[in-house]
Structures are given as structure tokens and as C-alpha cells.
Motif scaffolding. Sequence first.
Motif, PDB file in Angstrom:
ATOM      1  N   MET A   1       0.847  -1.183   0.000  1.00 27.45           N
ATOM      2  CA  MET A   1       0.000   0.000   0.000  1.00 27.45           C
ATOM      3  C   MET A   1       0.890   1.242   0.000  1.00 27.45           C
ATOM      4  N   ALA A   2       0.573   2.191  -0.842  1.00 24.48           N
ATOM      5  CA  ALA A   2       1.355   3.425  -0.947  1.00 24.48           C
ATOM      6  C   ALA A   2       1.127   4.280   0.288  1.00 24.48           C
ATOM      7  N   LYS A   3       2.174   5.036   0.661  1.00 25.90           N
ATOM      8  CA  LYS A   3       2.040   5.960   1.771  1.00 25.90           C
ATOM      9  C   LYS A   3       2.957   7.146   1.561  1.00 25.90           C
ATOM     10  N   LEU A   4       2.583   8.264   2.169  1.00 26.49           N
ATOM     11  CA  LEU A   4       3.401   9.467   2.144  1.00 26.49           C
ATOM     12  C   LEU A   4       4.164   9.545   3.449  1.00 26.49           C
ATOM     13  N   GLU A  17      -0.868   6.386   5.297  1.00 27.61           N
ATOM     14  CA  GLU A  17      -1.138   5.362   4.298  1.00 27.61           C
ATOM     15  C   GLU A  17      -2.293   5.807   3.409  1.00 27.61           C
ATOM     16  N   LEU A  18      -2.099   5.710   2.111  1.00 25.27           N
ATOM     17  CA  LEU A  18      -3.105   6.122   1.137  1.00 25.27           C
ATOM     18  C   LEU A  18      -4.008   4.930   0.834  1.00 25.27           C
ATOM     19  N   ASN A  19      -5.035   4.757   1.647  1.00 18.02           N
ATOM     20  CA  ASN A  19      -5.897   3.585   1.505  1.00 18.02           C
ATOM     21  C   ASN A  19      -7.322   3.946   1.072  1.00 18.02           C
ATOM     22  N   VAL A  20      -7.553   5.213   0.705  1.00 16.82           N
ATOM     23  CA  VAL A  20      -8.855   5.638   0.168  1.00 16.82           C
ATOM     24  C   VAL A  20      -8.611   6.397  -1.133  1.00 16.82           C
ATOM     25  N   ASP A  21      -9.672   6.571  -1.930  1.00 17.38           N
ATOM     26  CA  ASP A  21      -9.538   7.216  -3.243  1.00 17.38           C
ATOM     27  C   ASP A  21      -9.141   8.687  -3.151  1.00 17.38           C
ATOM     28  N   ARG A  22      -9.539   9.376  -2.074  1.00 15.44           N
ATOM     29  CA  ARG A  22      -9.262  10.815  -1.938  1.00 15.44           C
ATOM     30  C   ARG A  22      -8.802  11.094  -0.511  1.00 15.44           C
ATOM     31  N   THR A  24      -7.262  14.283   1.861  1.00 19.36           N
ATOM     32  CA  THR A  24      -6.938  15.706   1.949  1.00 19.36           C
ATOM     33  C   THR A  24      -5.777  15.896   2.912  1.00 19.36           C
ATOM     34  N   ILE A  25      -4.904  16.855   2.583  1.00 20.52           N
ATOM     35  CA  ILE A  25      -3.745  17.166   3.417  1.00 20.52           C
ATOM     36  C   ILE A  25      -3.786  18.651   3.732  1.00 20.52           C
ATOM     37  N   GLY A  26      -3.571  18.988   5.003  1.00 25.60           N
ATOM     38  CA  GLY A  26      -3.559  20.391   5.394  1.00 25.60           C
ATOM     39  C   GLY A  26      -3.261  20.566   6.861  1.00 25.60           C
ATOM     40  N   ARG A  27      -3.283  21.818   7.295  1.00 27.58           N
ATOM     41  CA  ARG A  27      -2.887  22.178   8.659  1.00 27.58           C
ATOM     42  C   ARG A  27      -3.994  21.934   9.683  1.00 27.58           C
ATOM     43  N   VAL A  28      -5.260  22.020   9.293  1.00 25.81           N
ATOM     44  CA  VAL A  28      -6.352  21.910  10.257  1.00 25.81           C
ATOM     45  C   VAL A  28      -6.792  20.456  10.437  1.00 25.81           C
ATOM     46  N   GLU A  29      -7.531  20.232  11.520  1.00 30.07           N
ATOM     47  CA  GLU A  29      -7.874  18.871  11.946  1.00 30.07           C
ATOM     48  C   GLU A  29      -8.826  18.127  11.033  1.00 30.07           C
ATOM     49  N   ASP A  30      -9.620  18.823  10.209  1.00 26.99           N
ATOM     50  CA  ASP A  30     -10.598  18.109   9.396  1.00 26.99           C
ATOM     51  C   ASP A  30      -9.990  17.447   8.161  1.00 26.99           C
ATOM     52  N   ASN A  31      -8.666  17.568   7.970  1.00 28.06           N
ATOM     53  CA  ASN A  31      -7.984  16.866   6.883  1.00 28.06           C
ATOM     54  C   ASN A  31      -7.717  15.425   7.300  1.00 28.06           C
ATOM     55  N   MET A  32      -7.647  14.548   6.326  1.00 25.57           N
ATOM     56  CA  MET A  32      -7.340  13.154   6.626  1.00 25.57           C
ATOM     57  C   MET A  32      -5.888  13.002   7.078  1.00 25.57           C
ATOM     58  N   PHE A  33      -4.993  13.835   6.527  1.00 23.65           N
ATOM     59  CA  PHE A  33      -3.584  13.838   6.919  1.00 23.65           C
ATOM     60  C   PHE A  33      -3.265  15.259   7.364  1.00 23.65           C
ATOM     61  N   GLN A  34      -3.259  15.462   8.678  1.00 26.84           N
ATOM     62  CA  GLN A  34      -3.010  16.786   9.226  1.00 26.84           C
ATOM     63  C   GLN A  34      -1.514  16.984   9.420  1.00 26.84           C
ATOM     64  N   ILE A  35      -0.991  18.108   8.890  1.00 22.92           N
ATOM     65  CA  ILE A  35       0.402  18.496   9.098  1.00 22.92           C
ATOM     66  C   ILE A  35       0.357  19.880   9.741  1.00 22.92           C
ATOM     67  N   ALA A  36       0.529  19.914  11.048  1.00 27.42           N
ATOM     68  CA  ALA A  36       0.408  21.161  11.815  1.00 27.42           C
ATOM     69  C   ALA A  36       1.697  21.966  11.695  1.00 27.42           C
ATOM     70  N   GLU A  37       1.877  22.604  10.563  1.00 24.45           N
ATOM     71  CA  GLU A  37       3.060  23.432  10.281  1.00 24.45           C
ATOM     72  C   GLU A  37       2.574  24.688   9.591  1.00 24.45           C
ATOM     73  N   THR A  38       3.100  25.843   9.982  1.00 32.19           N
ATOM     74  CA  THR A  38       2.559  27.123   9.512  1.00 32.19           C
ATOM     75  C   THR A  38       2.666  27.346   8.007  1.00 32.19           C
TER      76      THR A  38
END
Length: 187
Positions: A1-4, A17-22, A24-38
Motif C-alpha cells: 500500500m502506498a504511503k506518504l 497510508e493512502l488507503n482511500v480514493d481521496r 486531503t492534506i492540510g494544517r487543520v484537523e478536518d484533513n485526513m492527513f493533518q500536518i500542523a506546520e505554519t
Amino acid sequence: MAKLVILTQGLSGRAHELNVDRTTIGRVEDNMFQIAETSVSSHHCEVLLRGSDVVIKDLNSTNGTFINDQPVTETVLKPGQILRLGTVELKLDAGAAAPGAASAPADAASDATAKTPPKKLESTMVVPRGVSLTELESGGRPPAFDTTAFSKKRNRAGIYFWVAAGVVVVVIIVLLLIVYNQINHGK
């Protein structure tokens, strides 16, 4: 399985791990992959799985989405390429499963990737990078929507308050003058 996998110091080792079709990546909590960086926008980009392709789509992020230091709006990310969101660098790891994850039934393709061990990340591979002077001088992107349709509303409540306050002050002064005149004429 692919992963970032995040390569940037301070965040290195984090992976998604990229286990769904879509995804989202971003700073806020509602993203599937949250990266808390300014330098990462609140909703920076999305990762779309289209067959065997991993497509990166920028979501009008402030600091841009780059693959191997080339700005992208929507393009395929290949294993080993460096994805940069703001100043955060990530790498697509196509063959390794997440630690502790149950293995899926093996087919011919996943069996071949399971035999090749994942590459070990070295600390010399991480190069922190900020915004270059040429990127700052070139200015930002045009807004994604029409800003000419919006106009500043006037704050009429403040005007009404000051007019009413002025009227009250004038009435008080007039009443004081009447009272003063009655006191002086009554003597």
C-alpha cells in the motif's frame, strides 16, 4: 500500500497510508492527513488514487505544492519523488506497509513489492527549505474567486450613536442653562 512519509526535520518519520480514493492534506484537523506546520495551508492539497497513479491536486494553497521543486496544480506523483507543501517535504513510498498493519491478501504485484525492502531515510537527505527571494518578489497568485463583487459595508450604527450622543449633550446643556437662568432670575 502506498504511503506518504514526511522527510522534514521535526516532523520526520510521520507517515500516512493512502488507503482511500481521496485524501486531503492540510494544517487543520478536518484533513485526513493533518500536518500542523505554519507553511502548510489549512486545506493544502488532495491526493487522488486513480488506478495505479497517485495524483496530487493543489487546493489553491498559499505557499504552493511542488514535486521535485516544480510547482504543480494537478499531476501524478511517482515513487521516490519529493512532494513539498510549503516547507514540508514528503516522499511517496509505494511498497511498504504501515508498521503493525495487517497484511492484505497477496497478489502477484503486492508480492513483488513486499520482497523489496523500503529505502532507509538518512538525515542527510532532509534539506529544510524556505521561500526563496524570487518567489517572494514574483508576488502571489491571483485570487481563486472574483473579489470585485464584494465591497465594504458602512458602519451606520456608529454614525447613529454619535448623532444621538450629540443630541443628548445639547439637550442637557439647554436644560442646565434654563435651570441656571431660573435660579438667577428668582433671586
